[in-house]
Design a protein around this motif. Sequence first.
Motif, PDB file in Angstrom:
ATOM      1  N   LEU A  18       0.829  -1.206   0.000  1.00  0.00           N
ATOM      2  CA  LEU A  18       0.000   0.000   0.000  1.00  0.00           C
ATOM      3  C   LEU A  18       0.863   1.256   0.000  1.00  0.00           C
ATOM      4  O   LEU A  18       0.537   2.251  -0.655  1.00  0.00           O
ATOM      5  CB  LEU A  18      -0.932   0.002   1.212  1.00  0.00           C
ATOM      6  N   TYR A  19       1.983   1.213   0.734  1.00  0.00           N
ATOM      7  CA  TYR A  19       2.897   2.355   0.747  1.00  0.00           C
ATOM      8  C   TYR A  19       3.317   2.722  -0.678  1.00  0.00           C
ATOM      9  O   TYR A  19       3.428   3.904  -1.024  1.00  0.00           O
ATOM     10  CB  TYR A  19       4.151   2.025   1.555  1.00  0.00           C
ATOM     11  N   ASP A  20       3.565   1.712  -1.503  1.00  0.00           N
ATOM     12  CA  ASP A  20       4.043   1.954  -2.866  1.00  0.00           C
ATOM     13  C   ASP A  20       2.982   2.597  -3.754  1.00  0.00           C
ATOM     14  O   ASP A  20       3.307   3.102  -4.838  1.00  0.00           O
ATOM     15  CB  ASP A  20       4.511   0.646  -3.500  1.00  0.00           C
ATOM     16  N   THR A  21       1.707   2.552  -3.335  1.00  0.00           N
ATOM     17  CA  THR A  21       0.644   3.129  -4.167  1.00  0.00           C
ATOM     18  C   THR A  21       0.313   4.569  -3.787  1.00  0.00           C
ATOM     19  O   THR A  21      -0.490   5.203  -4.458  1.00  0.00           O
ATOM     20  CB  THR A  21      -0.654   2.301  -4.048  1.00  0.00           C
ATOM     21  N   ILE A  22       0.908   5.082  -2.708  1.00  0.00           N
ATOM     22  CA  ILE A  22       0.523   6.411  -2.220  1.00  0.00           C
ATOM     23  C   ILE A  22       0.882   7.501  -3.241  1.00  0.00           C
ATOM     24  O   ILE A  22       1.992   7.550  -3.756  1.00  0.00           O
ATOM     25  CB  ILE A  22       1.201   6.722  -0.870  1.00  0.00           C
ATOM     26  N   GLU A  23      -0.107   8.334  -3.534  1.00  0.00           N
ATOM     27  CA  GLU A  23       0.073   9.503  -4.388  1.00  0.00           C
ATOM     28  C   GLU A  23      -0.467  10.714  -3.641  1.00  0.00           C
ATOM     29  O   GLU A  23      -1.377  10.597  -2.825  1.00  0.00           O
ATOM     30  CB  GLU A  23      -0.692   9.336  -5.711  1.00  0.00           C
ATOM     31  N   VAL A  24       0.071  11.877  -3.946  1.00  0.00           N
ATOM     32  CA  VAL A  24      -0.356  13.115  -3.292  1.00  0.00           C
ATOM     33  C   VAL A  24      -0.693  14.139  -4.361  1.00  0.00           C
ATOM     34  O   VAL A  24       0.009  14.259  -5.370  1.00  0.00           O
ATOM     35  CB  VAL A  24       0.740  13.652  -2.346  1.00  0.00           C
TER      36      VAL A  24
ATOM     37  N   VAL B 254      -7.279  -4.544   6.432  1.00  0.00           N
ATOM     38  CA  VAL B 254      -7.023  -3.183   5.964  1.00  0.00           C
ATOM     39  C   VAL B 254      -7.416  -2.152   7.016  1.00  0.00           C
ATOM     40  O   VAL B 254      -7.002  -0.996   6.951  1.00  0.00           O
ATOM     41  CB  VAL B 254      -7.780  -2.930   4.638  1.00  0.00           C
ATOM     42  N   ASN B 255      -8.192  -2.566   7.997  1.00  0.00           N
ATOM     43  CA  ASN B 255      -8.726  -1.639   8.989  1.00  0.00           C
ATOM     44  C   ASN B 255      -7.617  -0.774   9.607  1.00  0.00           C
ATOM     45  O   ASN B 255      -6.649  -1.278  10.160  1.00  0.00           O
ATOM     46  CB  ASN B 255      -9.442  -2.420  10.092  1.00  0.00           C
ATOM     47  N   GLY B 256      -7.759   0.543   9.483  1.00  0.00           N
ATOM     48  CA  GLY B 256      -6.823   1.486  10.082  1.00  0.00           C
ATOM     49  C   GLY B 256      -5.637   1.870   9.217  1.00  0.00           C
ATOM     50  O   GLY B 256      -4.936   2.842   9.531  1.00  0.00           O
ATOM     51  N   LEU B 257      -5.390   1.149   8.114  1.00  0.00           N
ATOM     52  CA  LEU B 257      -4.192   1.424   7.319  1.00  0.00           C
ATOM     53  C   LEU B 257      -4.267   2.763   6.587  1.00  0.00           C
ATOM     54  O   LEU B 257      -3.232   3.359   6.267  1.00  0.00           O
ATOM     55  CB  LEU B 257      -3.947   0.288   6.312  1.00  0.00           C
TER      56      LEU B 257
ATOM     57  N   ASN C 250      -4.868   5.482   7.783  1.00  0.00           N
ATOM     58  CA  ASN C 250      -4.323   6.537   8.635  1.00  0.00           C
ATOM     59  C   ASN C 250      -2.858   6.836   8.333  1.00  0.00           C
ATOM     60  O   ASN C 250      -2.374   7.938   8.623  1.00  0.00           O
ATOM     61  CB  ASN C 250      -4.493   6.170  10.113  1.00  0.00           C
ATOM     62  N   TYR C 251      -2.157   5.869   7.738  1.00  0.00           N
ATOM     63  CA  TYR C 251      -0.765   6.131   7.371  1.00  0.00           C
ATOM     64  C   TYR C 251      -0.704   7.210   6.291  1.00  0.00           C
ATOM     65  O   TYR C 251       0.201   8.053   6.289  1.00  0.00           O
ATOM     66  CB  TYR C 251      -0.092   4.853   6.877  1.00  0.00           C
ATOM     67  N   ALA C 252      -1.662   7.201   5.371  1.00  0.00           N
ATOM     68  CA  ALA C 252      -1.703   8.226   4.321  1.00  0.00           C
ATOM     69  C   ALA C 252      -2.186   9.557   4.876  1.00  0.00           C
ATOM     70  O   ALA C 252      -1.763  10.625   4.414  1.00  0.00           O
ATOM     71  CB  ALA C 252      -2.607   7.771   3.179  1.00  0.00           C
ATOM     72  N   ARG C 253      -3.052   9.502   5.903  1.00  0.00           N
ATOM     73  CA  ARG C 253      -3.575  10.739   6.487  1.00  0.00           C
ATOM     74  C   ARG C 253      -2.500  11.492   7.271  1.00  0.00           C
ATOM     75  O   ARG C 253      -2.548  12.723   7.402  1.00  0.00           O
ATOM     76  CB  ARG C 253      -4.764  10.418   7.394  1.00  0.00           C
ATOM     77  N   ARG C 254      -1.523  10.763   7.804  1.00  0.00           N
ATOM     78  CA  ARG C 254      -0.503  11.386   8.647  1.00  0.00           C
ATOM     79  C   ARG C 254       0.600  12.092   7.864  1.00  0.00           C
ATOM     80  O   ARG C 254       1.493  12.702   8.449  1.00  0.00           O
ATOM     81  CB  ARG C 254       0.127  10.334   9.555  1.00  0.00           C
ATOM     82  N   ILE C 255       0.550  12.027   6.539  1.00  0.00           N
ATOM     83  CA  ILE C 255       1.566  12.702   5.730  1.00  0.00           C
ATOM     84  C   ILE C 255       1.468  14.214   5.948  1.00  0.00           C
ATOM     85  O   ILE C 255       0.376  14.777   5.990  1.00  0.00           O
ATOM     86  CB  ILE C 255       1.363  12.362   4.235  1.00  0.00           C
TER      87      ILE C 255
END
Length: 327
Positions: A209-215, A241-244, A246-251
């Motif tokens: 999932l980290y590898d798919t993050i776009e901003v 997937v529950n809670g994951l 939030n890693y994108a929200r914390r950017i």
Amino acid sequence: MNMNQIIQQLKKSRRVLLATHIHPDGDAIGSLLALGLALEEGLKKKVQLYNESVLPAVYHFLPSIHRIKNEPGDINAYDTAVILDCSDLQRVGKAAEAISRIPTVINVDHHATNTRFGNYQFIDPRASATTEILHRLLREMEMPITCAMAYAIYTGIMADTGSFRFSNTTPEAFKICHEMVCQGADPHKVAHHVYETTSLKRIKLLNMLYDTIEVSENGRLSIMTLTQNMLHATGTSITDVNGLINYARRIENVKVAALLYERAGSRQMQRQRSSVFHVSLRSDGSVDVANLAAVFGGGGHRSAAGFDVHSSLLDLKNELYSMAGHL
């Protein structure tokens, strides 16, 4: 809402179906268990606890979790249904239409976007969680709260407040949780299972999932993409997937995070082919994502909402990015 009418209906009922939304979180599961145990042990009712989905492993420690079944049983046998933590009856999944035919439907929820379905409604968007509303109901019924019920209520409030970090954390939430601890709920045990226990498969999924993050260009929207192929490759399921998100929200500088989940049964995603996606939205508190979800026919809370959409991945991303300029 007339609490007394709901209490009288529960007291005169004989067979009760309790149901909550698909892909349940801690509040949904806690609500099922707290009310189910109260009706069965306190009022001696025949109760079926129902959820369509596989329950997340992190909640398997809860007492009586085995009582939740993934089949509703004989719908014609129930005189009352209580729908918990659902903004719309369709959120219970494939049994929604059948459940709607049960003579009395009671709607207990804390989503501001609730459609007010059912014969009776107990809806309070100011409540931190549906389990908080149920605590109020049980106290009004003068129902004793057992240790098992205390675990369910504490876990529900803790989960929906993000371990008391979210903006919906109220003095009442702390007050109820203090009471639940006094009734036997162990905060360390709950936190250990919900937040400190994970599987190697889930960690591998997180890496993908980290590898798919776009901003977005303005840095205010982040997007994560989850495909069925990723679940298959890691041996995980949607419950992992529950809670994951939030890693994108914390950017840094991100105001809204979106997790685009390709529903099971959709055609394998290609650049210009459509699939059915569930989009989960999380906000840093400065943006009301329930309003964003409503544009697509969804709903939820100010800081957490979602919707389903039939689209290509590219078109969906472009539509979300076009909204990013207004964040």
